[in-house]
Write a protein that holds these residues in place. Structure first.
Motif, mmCIF file in Angstrom:
data_model
loop_
_atom_site.group_PDB
_atom_site.id
_atom_site.type_symbol
_atom_site.label_atom_id
_atom_site.label_comp_id
_atom_site.label_asym_id
_atom_site.label_seq_id
_atom_site.Cartn_x
_atom_site.Cartn_y
_atom_site.Cartn_z
ATOM 1 N N SER A 136 46.371 84.288 66.457
ATOM 2 C CA SER A 136 46.963 83.375 67.437
ATOM 3 C C SER A 136 46.733 81.924 67.047
ATOM 4 O O SER A 136 47.627 81.077 67.178
ATOM 5 C CB SER A 136 46.378 83.639 68.826
ATOM 6 O OG SER A 136 46.686 84.944 69.266
ATOM 7 N N LYS A 137 45.546 81.615 66.547
ATOM 8 C CA LYS A 137 45.254 80.249 66.110
ATOM 9 C C LYS A 137 46.140 79.850 64.936
ATOM 10 O O LYS A 137 46.659 78.723 64.878
ATOM 11 C CB LYS A 137 43.779 80.121 65.715
ATOM 12 C CG LYS A 137 42.816 80.076 66.884
ATOM 13 C CD LYS A 137 41.382 79.951 66.414
ATOM 14 C CE LYS A 137 41.128 78.657 65.695
ATOM 15 N NZ LYS A 137 39.705 78.518 65.278
ATOM 16 N N GLN A 138 46.315 80.760 63.989
ATOM 17 C CA GLN A 138 47.137 80.459 62.820
ATOM 18 C C GLN A 138 48.599 80.249 63.218
ATOM 19 O O GLN A 138 49.251 79.301 62.762
ATOM 20 C CB GLN A 138 47.025 81.593 61.801
ATOM 21 C CG GLN A 138 45.664 81.676 61.139
ATOM 22 C CD GLN A 138 45.545 82.863 60.196
ATOM 23 O OE1 GLN A 138 46.548 83.411 59.763
ATOM 24 N NE2 GLN A 138 44.333 83.264 59.885
ATOM 25 N N VAL A 139 49.112 81.128 64.073
ATOM 26 C CA VAL A 139 50.499 80.998 64.523
ATOM 27 C C VAL A 139 50.685 79.697 65.290
ATOM 28 O O VAL A 139 51.658 78.965 65.092
ATOM 29 C CB VAL A 139 50.905 82.205 65.394
ATOM 30 C CG1 VAL A 139 52.273 81.967 66.034
ATOM 31 C CG2 VAL A 139 50.929 83.479 64.569
ATOM 32 N N GLY A 140 49.724 79.384 66.161
ATOM 33 C CA GLY A 140 49.800 78.150 66.946
ATOM 34 C C GLY A 140 49.809 76.912 66.078
ATOM 35 O O GLY A 140 50.599 75.979 66.304
ATOM 36 N N LYS A 141 48.947 76.877 65.077
ATOM 37 C CA LYS A 141 48.890 75.726 64.172
ATOM 38 C C LYS A 141 50.200 75.569 63.415
ATOM 39 O O LYS A 141 50.716 74.450 63.264
ATOM 40 C CB LYS A 141 47.731 75.908 63.181
ATOM 41 C CG LYS A 141 47.614 74.792 62.152
ATOM 42 C CD LYS A 141 46.492 75.062 61.160
ATOM 43 C CE LYS A 141 46.445 73.997 60.079
ATOM 44 N NZ LYS A 141 45.390 74.276 59.069
ATOM 45 N N ARG A 142 50.757 76.678 62.938
ATOM 46 C CA ARG A 142 51.993 76.621 62.170
ATOM 47 C C ARG A 142 53.156 76.133 63.036
ATOM 48 O O ARG A 142 53.949 75.289 62.623
ATOM 49 C CB ARG A 142 52.289 78.007 61.591
ATOM 50 C CG ARG A 142 53.232 78.009 60.396
ATOM 51 C CD ARG A 142 53.282 79.386 59.770
ATOM 52 N NE ARG A 142 51.996 79.747 59.185
ATOM 53 C CZ ARG A 142 51.532 80.994 59.109
ATOM 54 N NH1 ARG A 142 52.247 81.996 59.568
ATOM 55 N NH2 ARG A 142 50.360 81.236 58.556
ATOM 56 N N ARG A 145 52.907 72.372 63.742
ATOM 57 C CA ARG A 145 53.363 71.572 62.607
ATOM 58 C C ARG A 145 54.892 71.506 62.580
ATOM 59 O O ARG A 145 55.480 70.456 62.323
ATOM 60 C CB ARG A 145 52.843 72.163 61.308
ATOM 61 C CG ARG A 145 51.370 71.859 61.029
ATOM 62 C CD ARG A 145 51.205 70.404 60.608
ATOM 63 N NE ARG A 145 49.818 70.031 60.461
ATOM 64 C CZ ARG A 145 49.123 70.170 59.346
ATOM 65 N NH1 ARG A 145 49.710 70.707 58.283
ATOM 66 N NH2 ARG A 145 47.881 69.777 59.281
ATOM 67 N N ILE A 146 55.551 72.637 62.829
ATOM 68 C CA ILE A 146 57.011 72.670 62.808
ATOM 69 C C ILE A 146 57.575 71.797 63.926
ATOM 70 O O ILE A 146 58.544 71.051 63.731
ATOM 71 C CB ILE A 146 57.521 74.114 62.925
ATOM 72 C CG1 ILE A 146 57.154 74.910 61.665
ATOM 73 C CG2 ILE A 146 59.034 74.148 63.141
ATOM 74 C CD1 ILE A 146 57.457 76.389 61.760
ATOM 75 N N GLU A 147 56.969 71.850 65.123
ATOM 76 C CA GLU A 147 57.426 71.023 66.235
ATOM 77 C C GLU A 147 57.273 69.540 65.912
ATOM 78 O O GLU A 147 58.162 68.728 66.205
ATOM 79 C CB GLU A 147 56.636 71.367 67.496
ATOM 80 C CG GLU A 147 56.986 72.720 68.097
ATOM 81 C CD GLU A 147 56.096 73.065 69.277
ATOM 82 O OE1 GLU A 147 55.141 72.302 69.537
ATOM 83 O OE2 GLU A 147 56.358 74.087 69.936
ATOM 84 N N THR A 148 56.146 69.176 65.306
ATOM 85 C CA THR A 148 55.916 67.784 64.945
ATOM 86 C C THR A 148 56.947 67.303 63.936
ATOM 87 O O THR A 148 57.478 66.191 64.037
ATOM 88 C CB THR A 148 54.500 67.612 64.368
ATOM 89 O OG1 THR A 148 53.538 67.985 65.363
ATOM 90 C CG2 THR A 148 54.254 66.170 63.953
#
Length: 243
Positions: A136-142, A145-148
């Motif tokens: 979940s942490k990895q998916v959230g971070k990815r 980044r895409i949203e930013t």
């Protein structure tokens, strides 16, 4: 890390998964089941790890190297979603959602990839809280980044986007040496263009401008950052039309 090679693939040794730190919390019998159900395959530089498919049956865990995730438009243009580092799972969203896989994954340099059957991955998500939390942490971070980057495409200039992209690469992949930060991954200008959403000529012009200002050095596709603060200032700059 110990590999046993057979017909181009690397079978798991007893000590293999110990190199992925967040897996250490799993019970021994769970790790044993992963070893029995999975296999590791080596991929050479620019070799495709996976491509779009209707019913993907495998989730991937990067053990060595670096992987680029990207999508292609109907016209053949590419957009880089991000990079996967050792210890990260990728290709997981289609498994979780039971949706077709729409992205590509390609090796950068030589990669060692653990190929985990979808059914085993789902079982781990359902029964191992530490595993689910790490994923979940990895998916959230990815996704963050895409949203930013999507926001930057709307509100920032190409120069600011380039500066931010290089700053992020320095943060994620850089190694400090002699008062500079070396990004030890070779990226073509075309690949950089897919990261910031602009043309290759724009990337070339911007990199040359950064070089003239003494902000970076570029040799054979390898970036070295000399003035990180200046780069971050350019990344945060607000274009005049945004006032």
């Amino acid at each position: 890390m110990l590999f046993i090679y057979e017909k181009g693939e690397a079978k798991l040794s007893h000590w293999h998964l110990a190199t992925i730190n967040w897996l250490d919390a799993l019970p021994d019998d769970t790790l044993k089941n992963i070893r029995l159900a999975s296999r590791t395959q080596m991929f050479q530089d620019k070799e495709t790890i996976f491509s779009p498919m209707i019913e993907p049956d495998t989730v991937y865990l990067l053990e060595k190297g670096l992987t680029r995730l990207y999508r292609c438009s109907d016209s053949g243009g590419e957009f880089t979603l991000g990079f996967v580092e050792p210890g990260e799972v990728f290709g997981e969203l289609s498994a979780l959602n039971n949706d077709p896989r729409e992205s590509f994954a390609v090796a950068i340099d030589q990669c060692g990839v653990l190929k985990l059957p979808k059914r085993v991955f789902i079982e781990l998500m359902q029964t191992a809280p530490s595993f689910s939390f790490a994923i979940s942490k990895q998916v959230g971070k990815r996704l963050q980044r895409i949203e930013t980057r999507a926001e930057d495409l709307i509100f920032k200039s190409a120069t600011s986007r380039m500066a931010k992209m290089i700053s992020l690469l320095a943060s994620d992949l850089g190694q400090e040496n002699n008062n500079r930060i070396n990004i030890n991954v070779r990226l073509t200008q075309g690949e950089m263009a897919t990261l910031v959403g602009c043309s290759r000529p724009t990337v070339n012009l911007t990199l040359n401008d950064f070089k003239k200002q003494g902000i970076i050095e570029l040799e054979d596709g390898y970036l070295s950052i000399i003035k990180l603060k200046k780069l971050k200032d350019l990344a945060d700059a607000v274009p005049e039309y945004a006032e």
